[in-house]
Design an enzyme around this catalytic site. Structure first.
Site, PDB file in Angstrom:
ATOM      1  N   ASP A  27       0.694  -0.589  -0.466  1.00  0.00           N
ATOM      2  CA  ASP A  27       0.197   0.100  -0.160  1.00  0.00           C
ATOM      3  C   ASP A  27       1.290   1.078  -0.097  1.00  0.00           C
ATOM      4  O   ASP A  27       2.124   1.054   0.689  1.00  0.00           O
ATOM      5  CB  ASP A  27      -0.824   0.239   1.313  1.00  0.00           C
ATOM      6  CG  ASP A  27      -2.100   1.281   2.098  1.00  0.00           C
ATOM      7  OD1 ASP A  27      -2.164   1.763  -0.245  1.00  0.00           O
ATOM      8  OD2 ASP A  27      -2.684   1.332   2.234  1.00  0.00           O
ATOM      9  N   GLY A  28       0.494   2.138  -0.187  1.00  0.00           N
ATOM     10  CA  GLY A  28       1.020   4.070  -0.619  1.00  0.00           C
ATOM     11  C   GLY A  28       1.433   4.239  -1.684  1.00  0.00           C
ATOM     12  O   GLY A  28       2.819   5.016  -2.118  1.00  0.00           O
ATOM     13  N   ARG A  31      -0.062   7.839  -2.922  1.00  0.00           N
ATOM     14  CA  ARG A  31       0.442   8.734  -1.494  1.00  0.00           C
ATOM     15  C   ARG A  31       1.890   9.277  -1.871  1.00  0.00           C
ATOM     16  O   ARG A  31       2.077  10.131  -2.293  1.00  0.00           O
ATOM     17  CB  ARG A  31       0.158   8.660  -0.358  1.00  0.00           C
ATOM     18  CG  ARG A  31      -1.225   8.480  -0.089  1.00  0.00           C
ATOM     19  CD  ARG A  31      -0.661   7.791   0.922  1.00  0.00           C
ATOM     20  NE  ARG A  31      -1.410   6.445   0.953  1.00  0.00           N
ATOM     21  CZ  ARG A  31      -1.549   5.579   1.949  1.00  0.00           C
ATOM     22  NH1 ARG A  31      -1.380   6.028   3.126  1.00  0.00           N
ATOM     23  NH2 ARG A  31      -1.582   4.507   1.296  1.00  0.00           N
ATOM     24  N   TRP A  32       2.615   8.298  -2.276  1.00  0.00           N
ATOM     25  CA  TRP A  32       4.721   7.977  -2.825  1.00  0.00           C
ATOM     26  C   TRP A  32       4.534   8.514  -4.054  1.00  0.00           C
ATOM     27  O   TRP A  32       4.956   9.570  -4.287  1.00  0.00           O
ATOM     28  CB  TRP A  32       4.988   6.889  -3.029  1.00  0.00           C
ATOM     29  CG  TRP A  32       6.055   7.163  -3.621  1.00  0.00           C
ATOM     30  CD1 TRP A  32       7.197   6.888  -3.037  1.00  0.00           C
ATOM     31  CD2 TRP A  32       6.704   7.068  -4.062  1.00  0.00           C
ATOM     32  NE1 TRP A  32       8.330   6.733  -3.301  1.00  0.00           N
ATOM     33  CE2 TRP A  32       7.880   7.526  -4.419  1.00  0.00           C
ATOM     34  CE3 TRP A  32       6.611   6.996  -6.046  1.00  0.00           C
ATOM     35  CZ2 TRP A  32       9.155   6.856  -5.430  1.00  0.00           C
ATOM     36  CZ3 TRP A  32       7.038   7.393  -6.822  1.00  0.00           C
ATOM     37  CH2 TRP A  32       8.917   7.294  -7.651  1.00  0.00           C
ATOM     38  N   ARG A  40      -0.414   8.223 -10.427  1.00  0.00           N
ATOM     39  CA  ARG A  40      -0.847   7.859  -9.521  1.00  0.00           C
ATOM     40  C   ARG A  40      -0.154   6.478 -10.418  1.00  0.00           C
ATOM     41  O   ARG A  40       1.046   5.416  -9.639  1.00  0.00           O
ATOM     42  CB  ARG A  40      -1.636   7.153  -9.374  1.00  0.00           C
ATOM     43  CG  ARG A  40      -2.568   8.459  -8.933  1.00  0.00           C
ATOM     44  CD  ARG A  40      -3.478   8.345  -8.384  1.00  0.00           C
ATOM     45  NE  ARG A  40      -4.293   6.522  -7.698  1.00  0.00           N
ATOM     46  CZ  ARG A  40      -4.004   5.992  -6.339  1.00  0.00           C
ATOM     47  NH1 ARG A  40      -3.736   6.850  -5.718  1.00  0.00           N
ATOM     48  NH2 ARG A  40      -4.392   4.958  -5.829  1.00  0.00           N
ATOM     49  N   ASN A  75     -10.662  -3.193  -6.623  1.00  0.00           N
ATOM     50  CA  ASN A  75      -9.771  -2.040  -7.631  1.00  0.00           C
ATOM     51  C   ASN A  75     -10.241  -2.128  -8.999  1.00  0.00           C
ATOM     52  O   ASN A  75      -9.657  -0.906  -9.433  1.00  0.00           O
ATOM     53  CB  ASN A  75      -8.115  -2.867  -7.428  1.00  0.00           C
ATOM     54  CG  ASN A  75      -7.314  -2.628  -6.000  1.00  0.00           C
ATOM     55  OD1 ASN A  75      -6.434  -3.400  -6.080  1.00  0.00           O
ATOM     56  ND2 ASN A  75      -7.964  -2.343  -5.756  1.00  0.00           N
ATOM     57  N   TRP A  76     -10.953  -2.546  -9.398  1.00  0.00           N
ATOM     58  CA  TRP A  76     -11.534  -2.211 -10.207  1.00  0.00           C
ATOM     59  C   TRP A  76     -12.072  -1.071 -10.716  1.00  0.00           C
ATOM     60  O   TRP A  76     -12.618  -0.193 -11.459  1.00  0.00           O
ATOM     61  CB  TRP A  76     -12.872  -3.463 -11.322  1.00  0.00           C
ATOM     62  CG  TRP A  76     -11.975  -4.743 -11.425  1.00  0.00           C
ATOM     63  CD1 TRP A  76     -12.367  -5.673 -10.346  1.00  0.00           C
ATOM     64  CD2 TRP A  76     -10.830  -5.152 -12.464  1.00  0.00           C
ATOM     65  NE1 TRP A  76     -11.449  -7.415 -10.598  1.00  0.00           N
ATOM     66  CE2 TRP A  76     -11.103  -6.860 -11.798  1.00  0.00           C
ATOM     67  CE3 TRP A  76     -10.943  -4.837 -13.426  1.00  0.00           C
ATOM     68  CZ2 TRP A  76     -10.436  -7.492 -13.036  1.00  0.00           C
ATOM     69  CZ3 TRP A  76     -10.130  -5.463 -14.242  1.00  0.00           C
ATOM     70  CH2 TRP A  76      -9.012  -7.147 -14.341  1.00  0.00           C
TER      71      TRP A  76
HETATM   72  C1  FPP Z   1      -2.538   0.032  -3.800  1.00  0.00           C
HETATM   73  O1  FPP Z   1      -1.773   0.838  -3.373  1.00  0.00           O
HETATM   74  C2  FPP Z   1      -1.260  -1.263  -4.100  1.00  0.00           C
HETATM   75  C3  FPP Z   1      -2.327  -1.353  -5.360  1.00  0.00           C
HETATM   76  C4  FPP Z   1      -3.699  -1.190  -5.715  1.00  0.00           C
HETATM   77  C5  FPP Z   1      -1.445  -1.880  -6.672  1.00  0.00           C
HETATM   78  C6  FPP Z   1      -0.038  -2.962  -5.797  1.00  0.00           C
HETATM   79  C7  FPP Z   1       0.425  -2.864  -7.578  1.00  0.00           C
HETATM   80  C8  FPP Z   1       2.322  -3.179  -6.987  1.00  0.00           C
HETATM   81  C9  FPP Z   1       2.810  -2.661  -6.212  1.00  0.00           C
HETATM   82  C10 FPP Z   1       2.434  -3.419  -8.956  1.00  0.00           C
HETATM   83  C11 FPP Z   1       4.141  -4.950  -9.140  1.00  0.00           C
HETATM   84  C12 FPP Z   1       3.156  -5.970  -8.798  1.00  0.00           C
HETATM   85  C13 FPP Z   1       3.313  -6.831  -9.623  1.00  0.00           C
HETATM   86  C14 FPP Z   1       2.822  -8.303  -9.550  1.00  0.00           C
HETATM   87  C15 FPP Z   1       4.267  -6.463 -11.074  1.00  0.00           C
HETATM   88  P1  FPP Z   1      -2.496   2.594  -3.448  1.00  0.00           P
HETATM   89  O2  FPP Z   1      -2.771   2.819  -5.097  1.00  0.00           O
HETATM   90  O3  FPP Z   1      -3.836   2.270  -2.531  1.00  0.00           O
HETATM   91  O4  FPP Z   1      -1.792   3.312  -2.675  1.00  0.00           O
HETATM   92  P2  FPP Z   1      -2.470   4.844  -1.938  1.00  0.00           P
HETATM   93  O5  FPP Z   1      -3.404   3.917  -0.618  1.00  0.00           O
HETATM   94  O6  FPP Z   1      -1.326   5.850  -1.815  1.00  0.00           O
HETATM   95  O7  FPP Z   1      -3.206   5.659  -2.765  1.00  0.00           O
END
Ligand code: FPP
Length: 247
Positions: A27-28, A31-32, A40, A75-76
Site C-alpha cells: 500500500d501507498g 501517496r508516494w 499514480r 480495485n476495478w
Molecule cells: C495500493 O496502493 C497498491 C495497489 C492497488 C497496487 C499494487 C501493485 C503493485 C505494487 C504493482 C506491482 C505488482 C506486480 C505483481 C508486478 P494505493 O494505490 O492504494 O496507494 P494509496 O493508498 O497511497 O493511494
C-alpha cells in the site's frame, strides 16, 4: 547460523524463528506519487520495483511462502487509466519472469479469479505457473483480482456443489476442508502480515488464512520500503508471543 548477522546493530533472528509465510499489502503507491506530483501509475511502477527487490530478498533469506496483494476485487473501481497501467505492469513482470528467470528457484502462483483478465494476461499467468511448478524454492503467491470474501464465496459454492451431488456430506465440512478449498490450499497460513503506509486495515486480504497472523504496520510508503524495513518486521515478529488462543 543467525540471519542478519552482517548487520551488527540488528537483532539476530534464528532460522527457526523466521516466519514461514509472509503476506504483504503493498500500500501507498498513490501517496508516494502524489508527494512527487507524479501520476499514480508512476507510484505503481516504483512499487513494482520494490516488489521485485523484496520478493528476491525473501527468497534469499529463506522465507518459504510470500503472498503479495497486487490487485483486489475492489480495485476495478479505480479510474480506467490506473487499471490499465496496473495491467501493463503485471504483463511486464510476468513476461520478464518467463524470459529472465529460467533458472530461478521461485514457484509462482496466483490467488484470485483470473478469468476477469485479458486473454494475454491469463496466458502469462498460466505459463508462469506451469513453468515454475516443479521448482523447490519459495512459493510466491501473487494475489490478483483477489478478495478474501470472494475466495470464501467461491469455496462455499464448490463445497455446496459436492454436497449436492453426494461427493461430501454436511458432516464432512470442517476448517480443514475449507482451507483445502481456497486459493492457498496446501500452503501454511501466513505468520506475519506487513502493511506499509501506516494504515490499520485488513482490506479483504487473506481473511480465512490470517486468523492467527501477527500484523506489522510500517509508516513507510510501499515504494520506499526496503530490505532493512523487512528485517525489522521479521525481528519484531520473532519477539512476539503467539498463543493461538491458549495461555
Ligand atoms: C495500493 O496502493 C497498491 C495497489 C492497488 C497496487 C499494487 C501493485 C503493485 C505494487 C504493482 C506491482 C505488482 C506486480 C505483481 C508486478 P494505493 O494505490 O492504494 O496507494 P494509496 O493508498 O497511497 O493511494
Amino acid at each position: 547460523m543467525a540471519l542478519f548477522s552482517k548487520k551488527k546493530d540488528k537483532e539476530q533472528v534464528l532460522p527457526q524463528n523466521l516466519p514461514a509465510h509472509i503476506g504483504i499489502i503493498m500500500d501507498g503507491n498513490g501517496r508516494w506519487a502524489k508527494k512527487r506530483a507524479l501520476p499514480r501509475s508512476m507510484g505503481h511502477s516504483a512499487g513494482a520495483q520494490t516488489f521485485r527487490k523484496i520478493a528476491r530478498y525473501c527468497s534469499d533469506i529463506g522465507i518459504r511462502h510470500l503472498t503479495v496483494y497486487a490487485f483486489s476485487t475492489e480495485n476495478w473501481r479505480r479510474p480506467q487509466e490506473e487499471v490499465d497501467a496496473l495491467m501493463k505492469l503485471f504483463e511486464e513482470y510476468l513476461n520478464e519472469a518467463l524470459r529472465d528467470f529460467k533458472d530461478d528457484t521461485i514457484v509462482v502462483k496466483f490467488l484470485g479469479d483470473r478469468t476477469a483478465f485479458s486473454p494475454k494476461l491469463q496466458a502469462l499467468i498460466n505459463e508462469n505457473e506451469e513453468e515454475s511448478k516443479d521448482r523447490e524454492g519459495m512459493v510466491l503467491n501473487i494475489a490478483m483480482n483477489y478478495g478474501g470474501r470472494d475466495e470464501l464465496v467461491t469455496a462455499t459454492k464448490k463445497i455446496a456443489e459436492k454436497v449436492k451431488n453426494g461427493e461430501l456430506s454436511v458432516d464432512d465440512i470442517n476448517a480443514e476442508l475449507i482451507s483445502d478449498s481456497i486459493y492457498t490450499a496446501g500452503q501454511p497460513d501466513p505468520d506475519l502480515i506487513i502493511r506499509p503506509s501506516g494504515e490499520f486495515r485488513i482490506s479483504n486480504f487473506l481473511l480465512w488464512q490470517s486468523a492467527y497472523a501477527e500484523y506489522y504496520i510500517s509508516d513507510k510508503l510501499w515504494p520506499d520500503f526496503t530490505t532493512d524495513d523487512l528485517d525489522e518486521a521479521i525481528a519484531e515478529f520473532s519477539t512476539r508471543n503467539r498463543r493461538y488462543g491458549g495461555v
